[in-house]
Design a protein around this motif. Structure first.
Motif, mmCIF file in Angstrom:
data_model
loop_
_atom_site.group_PDB
_atom_site.id
_atom_site.type_symbol
_atom_site.label_atom_id
_atom_site.label_comp_id
_atom_site.label_asym_id
_atom_site.label_seq_id
_atom_site.Cartn_x
_atom_site.Cartn_y
_atom_site.Cartn_z
ATOM 1 N N ALA A 94 0.845 -1.199 0.000
ATOM 2 C CA ALA A 94 0.000 0.000 0.000
ATOM 3 C C ALA A 94 0.876 1.243 0.000
ATOM 4 C CB ALA A 94 -0.908 -0.005 1.220
ATOM 5 N N MET A 95 0.310 2.349 -0.458
ATOM 6 C CA MET A 95 1.094 3.590 -0.495
ATOM 7 C C MET A 95 0.448 4.684 0.341
ATOM 8 S SD MET A 95 3.060 3.992 -4.075
ATOM 9 C CE MET A 95 4.065 5.220 -3.308
ATOM 10 N N VAL A 96 1.291 5.490 0.959
ATOM 11 C CA VAL A 96 0.846 6.720 1.620
ATOM 12 C C VAL A 96 1.631 7.850 0.982
ATOM 13 C CG1 VAL A 96 0.748 7.999 3.789
ATOM 14 C CG2 VAL A 96 0.322 5.546 3.792
ATOM 15 N N SER A 136 -7.573 2.255 14.863
ATOM 16 C CA SER A 136 -6.172 1.805 14.776
ATOM 17 C C SER A 136 -5.238 2.928 14.349
ATOM 18 C CB SER A 136 -6.042 0.609 13.833
ATOM 19 O OG SER A 136 -6.187 1.019 12.485
ATOM 20 N N VAL A 137 -5.811 3.998 13.783
ATOM 21 C CA VAL A 137 -4.964 5.153 13.438
ATOM 22 C C VAL A 137 -5.263 6.345 14.350
ATOM 23 C CG1 VAL A 137 -4.679 4.441 11.031
ATOM 24 C CG2 VAL A 137 -6.541 6.008 11.633
ATOM 25 N N ARG A 163 -6.620 3.984 5.099
ATOM 26 C CA ARG A 163 -6.920 3.447 3.771
ATOM 27 C C ARG A 163 -5.834 2.451 3.339
ATOM 28 N NH1 ARG A 163 -7.116 7.598 -1.112
ATOM 29 N NH2 ARG A 163 -4.999 7.855 -0.336
ATOM 30 N N ALA A 164 -4.588 2.802 3.634
ATOM 31 C CA ALA A 164 -3.478 1.897 3.294
ATOM 32 C C ALA A 164 -3.560 0.592 4.075
ATOM 33 C CB ALA A 164 -2.139 2.595 3.551
ATOM 34 N N ILE A 173 4.537 1.702 1.500
ATOM 35 C CA ILE A 173 5.495 2.648 0.951
ATOM 36 C C ILE A 173 5.002 4.036 1.288
ATOM 37 C CG2 ILE A 173 6.541 3.521 -1.164
ATOM 38 C CD1 ILE A 173 6.074 0.719 -2.344
ATOM 39 N N ALA A 174 5.760 4.743 2.081
ATOM 40 C CA ALA A 174 5.355 6.084 2.507
ATOM 41 C C ALA A 174 6.318 7.078 1.868
ATOM 42 C CB ALA A 174 5.397 6.177 4.031
ATOM 43 N N ASP A 175 5.789 7.872 0.929
ATOM 44 C CA ASP A 175 6.632 8.814 0.186
ATOM 45 C C ASP A 175 6.461 10.215 0.771
ATOM 46 O OD1 ASP A 175 8.128 10.234 -1.635
ATOM 47 O OD2 ASP A 175 7.191 9.379 -3.419
ATOM 48 N N GLU A 176 7.421 10.621 1.573
ATOM 49 C CA GLU A 176 7.366 11.923 2.260
ATOM 50 C C GLU A 176 6.039 12.109 2.988
ATOM 51 O OE1 GLU A 176 9.912 14.104 2.185
ATOM 52 O OE2 GLU A 176 11.035 13.678 0.338
#
Ligand SMILES: Nc1ncnc2c1ncn2[C@@H]1O[C@H](COP(=O)(O)OP(=O)(O)OP(=O)(O)O)[C@@H](O)[C@H]1O
Ligand SMILES: [Mg+2]
Length: 298
Positions: A94-96, A136-137, A163-164, A173-176
């Motif tokens: 998943a991506m953030v 959970s978040v 959502r991820a 994968i957390a991009d910045e």
């Protein structure tokens, strides 16, 4: 050591560029990179702007197709996946993204956003499940009926993390993920990601400009410069004895502060040192790679 969740071998990406400017054959944004993310591990990817971090991150889940090289996720060669395989890949990885507001549909409530993730994968969900996901978040049930404009940047990034998490990925994968947020909420989001790594065993590929963030939240670091990984190693070791000039410049420009509450522009000097194209070609310096203690280097 078990098979890594992500393994990239000699991966390159050449963008076809229209018109003039970057020479014939397009622009080589990623140039022969090999790296891996072990299960349950957080790998931090740092480097100057334009060094190819986002391109590399997007190749990990098939958003960008490599020009050459192999990407294996969960042991499977991404290039050989059919439609069903790619769907499964998107569940597992998943991506953030950087800007939560831009990554969420402004016309959809949080409930709709989350329900759509399940629907896209042919699954149904319940309100109880959605509430548990929000909890959970660190968000209350009342956020389900909110629209993006009714929440703060930090709250929205929590929604993006929810959502991820919805389909229980193995790798995020957390991009910045915090660079668009107020300094005051950055640590909260970073701590949330660290908790997920610890409590749910999720692996992370964490892209950041900021070595201070990577130091605190990643087990290992890969430093990129102009499309190449110039140094890898355990975070503490990279900090204690950076070998490559680019890494050294990044470390020297990173304050000792606990949190990334540095004044804007504090890394400008490092950017220059890593960026100067007149000298300091990456070829002039050997790539520095340290094996992890007690583990096999891939
Ligand atoms: N779709 C594209 N077409 C052509 N060139 C691209 C494309 N995407 C990125 N690039 C170029 O590839 C290089 C690497 O870009 P990338 O976004 O991967 O860098 P980055 O390290 O993530 O930078 P930043 O820290 O600014 O996010 C840059 O020079 C960029 O201009
Ligand atoms: Mg980027």
């Amino acid at each position: 050591m078990s098979e890594p969740i992500l393994e990239m071998t000699d991966v390159s990406k050449r963008y076809r560029t229209a018109g003039f400017g970057r020479g014939r054959g397009g622009f080589l944004a990623v140039d022969g990179v090999s790296l891996h993310v072990g299960r349950g591990e957080a790998l931090g990817l740092v480097g100057e702007s334009g060094s190819g971090k986002s391109t590399l991150a997007r190749m990990a889940n098939g958003l960008v197709v490599p020009t050459s090289g192999t990407v294996r996720t969960d042991g499977r060669d991404v290039a050989r996946l059919g439609r069903r395989g790619l769907r499964r890949l998107r569940r597992n990885v998943a991506m953030v993204f950087q800007d939560p507001l831009a990554s969420l549909n402004p016309r959809q409530t949080v409930r709709q956003t989350l329900e759509n993730v399940f629907r896209a994968h042919g699954e149904t969900t319940s309100t109880a499940e959605l509430v548990a996901l929000l909890e959970s978040v660190g968000l209350g049930a009342h956020y389900l009926e909110r629209y993006p404009h009714e929440a703060s940047g930090g709250q929205l990034q929590r929604v993006a993390v929810a959502r991820a998490l919805a389909l229980k990925p193995d790798l995020i994968i957390a991009d910045e993920p915090t660079s668009a947020l107020d300094v005051s909420v950055r640590a909260q989001i970073l701590n949330l990601l660290a908790d997920l790594q610890r409590d749910q065993g999720i692996s992370f590929l964490h892209v950041s400009h900021d070595l201070a963030v990577i130091r605190l939240y990643s087990d290992r670091v890969a430093v990129m410069q102009r499309g190449r990984v110039v140094e890898t190693g355990p975070s503490e070791e990279i900090f204690r004895s950076p070998q490559h000039p680019c890494t050294r410049a990044l470390v020297e420009a990173t304050p000792e502060a606990e949190l990334p509450a540095r004044p804007a522009g504090a890394l400008r000097g490092a950017d220059r040192a890593c960026h100067d194209r007149d000298h300091d070609s990456p070829n002039d310096h050997p790539v520095v790679s340290r094996p992890e203690a007690g583990a096999t280097e891939y």
